[in-house]
Scaffold this active site. Structure first.
Site, PDB file in Angstrom:
ATOM      1  N   ASP A  51       0.856  -1.316  -0.023  1.00 56.45           N
ATOM      2  CA  ASP A  51       0.181  -0.003   0.061  1.00 56.45           C
ATOM      3  C   ASP A  51       0.691   1.137  -0.085  1.00 56.45           C
ATOM      4  O   ASP A  51       0.555   2.080  -0.816  1.00 56.45           O
ATOM      5  CB  ASP A  51      -0.977   0.022   1.129  1.00 56.45           C
ATOM      6  N   ASP A  78       4.140  13.117   1.167  1.00 54.43           N
ATOM      7  CA  ASP A  78       5.572  12.562   1.108  1.00 54.43           C
ATOM      8  C   ASP A  78       6.258  13.136   2.396  1.00 54.43           C
ATOM      9  O   ASP A  78       7.548  13.165   2.364  1.00 54.43           O
ATOM     10  CB  ASP A  78       6.016  12.870  -0.075  1.00 54.43           C
ATOM     11  N   HIS A  79       5.722  14.159   2.920  1.00 58.77           N
ATOM     12  CA  HIS A  79       6.106  14.873   4.165  1.00 58.77           C
ATOM     13  C   HIS A  79       5.383  14.477   5.560  1.00 58.77           C
ATOM     14  O   HIS A  79       6.282  14.759   6.430  1.00 58.77           O
ATOM     15  CB  HIS A  79       6.408  16.376   3.908  1.00 58.77           C
ATOM     16  N   HIS A 142       4.816  27.068  -2.192  1.00 58.26           N
ATOM     17  CA  HIS A 142       4.727  25.730  -2.696  1.00 58.26           C
ATOM     18  C   HIS A 142       3.019  25.553  -3.068  1.00 58.26           C
ATOM     19  O   HIS A 142       2.305  26.474  -2.948  1.00 58.26           O
ATOM     20  CB  HIS A 142       5.090  24.761  -1.629  1.00 58.26           C
ATOM     21  N   ASP A 196      15.784  21.298  -1.902  1.00 59.47           N
ATOM     22  CA  ASP A 196      14.803  20.494  -2.765  1.00 59.47           C
ATOM     23  C   ASP A 196      15.288  20.325  -3.990  1.00 59.47           C
ATOM     24  O   ASP A 196      15.686  21.397  -4.822  1.00 59.47           O
ATOM     25  CB  ASP A 196      13.534  21.195  -2.705  1.00 59.47           C
ATOM     26  N   HIS A 368       7.833  22.561  -7.599  1.00 61.42           N
ATOM     27  CA  HIS A 368       9.171  22.737  -7.206  1.00 61.42           C
ATOM     28  C   HIS A 368       9.958  23.644  -8.062  1.00 61.42           C
ATOM     29  O   HIS A 368       9.554  23.836  -9.362  1.00 61.42           O
ATOM     30  CB  HIS A 368       9.798  21.361  -7.274  1.00 61.42           C
ATOM     31  N   HIS A 390      15.671  15.553  -1.485  1.00 62.18           N
ATOM     32  CA  HIS A 390      14.436  15.488  -2.009  1.00 62.18           C
ATOM     33  C   HIS A 390      14.572  15.196  -3.387  1.00 62.18           C
ATOM     34  O   HIS A 390      14.380  15.949  -4.478  1.00 62.18           O
ATOM     35  CB  HIS A 390      13.573  16.560  -1.887  1.00 62.18           C
TER      36      HIS A 390
END
Length: 555
Positions: A51, A78-79, A142, A196, A368, A390
């Site tokens: 999953d 993802d954070h 962002h 990043d 990004h 990242h």
């Protein structure tokens, strides 16, 4: 600042390097450990049945008395996605902005988290004090509001983690970055910058959100029937573009998807979404309006939009089906590896009689920064040492070259591996060993109970199937009581391979009869001989290697 002297500073990436997602970075200042982000990653193609994937935090659990804080940069999966699992193992205060913490709390509630967590709301003006460090924050631009970079001030200089960022010159107040503050941090002295790298390979600047807003509005005005928009659930900026375009073109918006509804409600309640009055309608009311008055906004169960769009195109979605004359807008960049799925989905949409707005292109720009924006961040911060984070390795490498072009010395740039300990001591940076790091696989309720061996078995099953051979023995009379019976799943269709199955059955019978007459009966030896003989025979006849499972019973 009254900070005690830092004898040693260590930086460890437990995730987010050599991969996209699973962001988790550890900053150690003497005995104090600070965690920046705790993200998940969606499974890669070879992770069959998995999953989600989270970082291995065994190093943190072994040192949990030293962990002082979890610092969150923003509210994307993802954070923050690994937090329910991390907080199960670590009793650590969590610091984040208002929207980020609201999303975390909703996620913990959704997953039935039973523990207690000390949440601390911060903003870009907040300052936290610890024995060996002070922590401040700065606003970044962002695709989700309340995104911040983290600045860990030490006696040797600042450790800066940018979070996800770009520099959009047309950003609204809600998304505007604090460039002046970044410059002041650079003036005060940045020891090391972690930045990043997602779009480090792209030259120039990332396209402005103003262009996306204009494209979205133009696409809506040219569409004749219903509009179905697929986007990421946590892409608040993109959702706002959809609401604005719908309002301008006299359309109502219905939201589909539990994850999207949850995030939309939180963002609206906290004032991060501007929704005109009477714009929103329940999904059950869409048939009360003309087709050219409707926008359906949807996303998947994990916030990933393409799979649910495919269900809608196949007419298997519970609430929405594509109809003749619909228009579909994919307002999401593809997750790595999902490009083929997107093209297949677009094909299904056309087959269902709908139109894809702007052809196969997506009304989506990256959230990004590209090469020139990464240079700007480096020039604002002017770090002594630089660590790209990242991104996959090629992205990290491209970002390292960008840093060199802004006059960061090559020897002061280090591309990390997962689990690699990077130490800054006596004015030098070096690799100083490793800690446990890798993937913890989440499969249903199982956490980490699926490893490489299980994945290998799943891969074998998916390639050549399975062959079970069942035989019952009467050892007292030294004879076969029942069988052998051979069962094939995913290997060959039995009715069309009778000769192959008959010969395989004969091989098993001969092996069993030979072994059962022996005075010493070796169960494991018998099973291995059956596997070896069947494997050799089946490969010779079919050039396939199914998984062979001998099952021997005794009466």
């Amino acid at each position: 600042m009254n900070i005690r002297k830092a004898e040693s500073i260590k930086l460890i990436a437990l995730g987010g390097v050599g991969e996209l997602g699973k962001n988790m970075y550890v900053v150690e200042v003497n005995e104090e450990i600070f965690i920046v982000d705790a993200g998940l990653m969606f499974p890669e193609d070879e992770m069959l049945g998995i999953d989600v994937v989270i970082p291995d935090i065994s190093y943190l659990t072994q040192n949990q008395d030293r962990v002082k804080a979890i610092l969150l940069t923003h509210g994307h999966e993802d954070h923050i996605g690994a937090l329910p699992y991390v907080l199960d193992a670590l009793n650590v205060p969590v610091y984040g902005t208002r929207l980020t913490l609201a999303l975390v709390k909703a996620k913990l509630k959704e997953q039935g988290f039973k523990g207690t967590v000390k949440f601390n709301e911060i903003n870009s003006s907040s300052r936290l004090s610890f024995s060996y460090a002070e922590i401040s924050f700065f606003k970044t631009n962002h695709s989700i509001p309340d995104s911040v970079g983290v600045c860990i001030h030490t006696s040797e200089g600042a450790i800066v983690h940018t979070g996800d960022f770009k520099f959009d010159q047309s950003a609204s107040e809600l998304y505007r970055p604090e460039i002046g503050k970044m410059d002041r941090i650079g003036d005060e002295g940045v020891l090391c910058l972690l930045s990043d790298s997602t779009e480090a390979e792209k030259p120039g600047y990332t396209i402005s959100e103003a262009v996306v807003a204009r494209q979205t509005c133009d696409a809506f005005s040219s569409a004749k029937g219903r509009i179905i928009v697929a986007c990421f659930a946590s892409d608040i900026n993109r959702i706002q573009h959809v609401f604005n375009a719908a309002h301008k073109n006299g359309r109502k918006v219905a939201v589909v998807g539990k994850n999207l509804l949850r995030i939309y409600e939180i963002a609206f309640r906290l004032g991060y979404l501007n929704i005109p009055e009477n714009l929103m309608i329940p999904i059950g009311d869409i048939d009360k309006y003309d087709h050219n008055q409707i926008v359906i906004l949807t996303t998947g169960n994990q916030g990933e939009p393409i799979e649910v769009l495919q269900k809608i195109a196949k007419q298997t979605h519970k609430q929405v089906h594509i109809q003749q004359g619909d228009s579909v807008l994919i307002a999401a960049s593809p997750i790595r590896g999902s490009e083929l799925l997107i093209f297949r989905t677009i094909d299904l949409i056309y087959r269902a009689g709908a139109n894809v707005l702007l052809g196969s292109r997506t009304v989506k720009v990256s959230s990004h920064g590209s090469e020139e924006e990464l240079k700007l961040m480096l020039n604002l911060m002017r770090p002594k040492f630089f660590i790209p984070v990242h991104g996959e390795y090629r992205m990290l490498k491209a970002h390292a070259k960008i840093a060199e072009s802004t006059n960061v010395p090559t020897e002061n740039i280090l591309i990390p591996d997962k689990g690699e300990v990077i130490e800054i001591k006596h004015g030098k940076i070096r690799s100083a060993g490793r800690v446990p790091a890798g993937n913890v696989l989440i499969d249903g309720y199982g956490i980490g109970d699926v490893g490489n061996i299980v994945l290998r078995d799943r891969k074998l099953l998916s390639q050549d199937g399975i062959l079970l051979t069942v035989v019952t023995l009467n050892r007292k009379e030294k004879r076969i009581a029942a069988g052998p019976e051979i069962i094939s799943r995913g290997f060959v269709y039995v009715r069309e391979s009778e000769k192959l199955i008959e010969e395989a059955t004969k091989i098993v019978r001969d092996i069993v009869e030979k072994n059962i007459t022996k005075d010493i009966f070796d169960w494991s030896g018998l099973k291995q001989e059956m596997r070896d003989s069947l494997n050799y025979y089946l490969f010779e006849k079919t050039k396939r290697r199914p998984m062979i499972l001998p099952i021997i019973m005794e009466v």
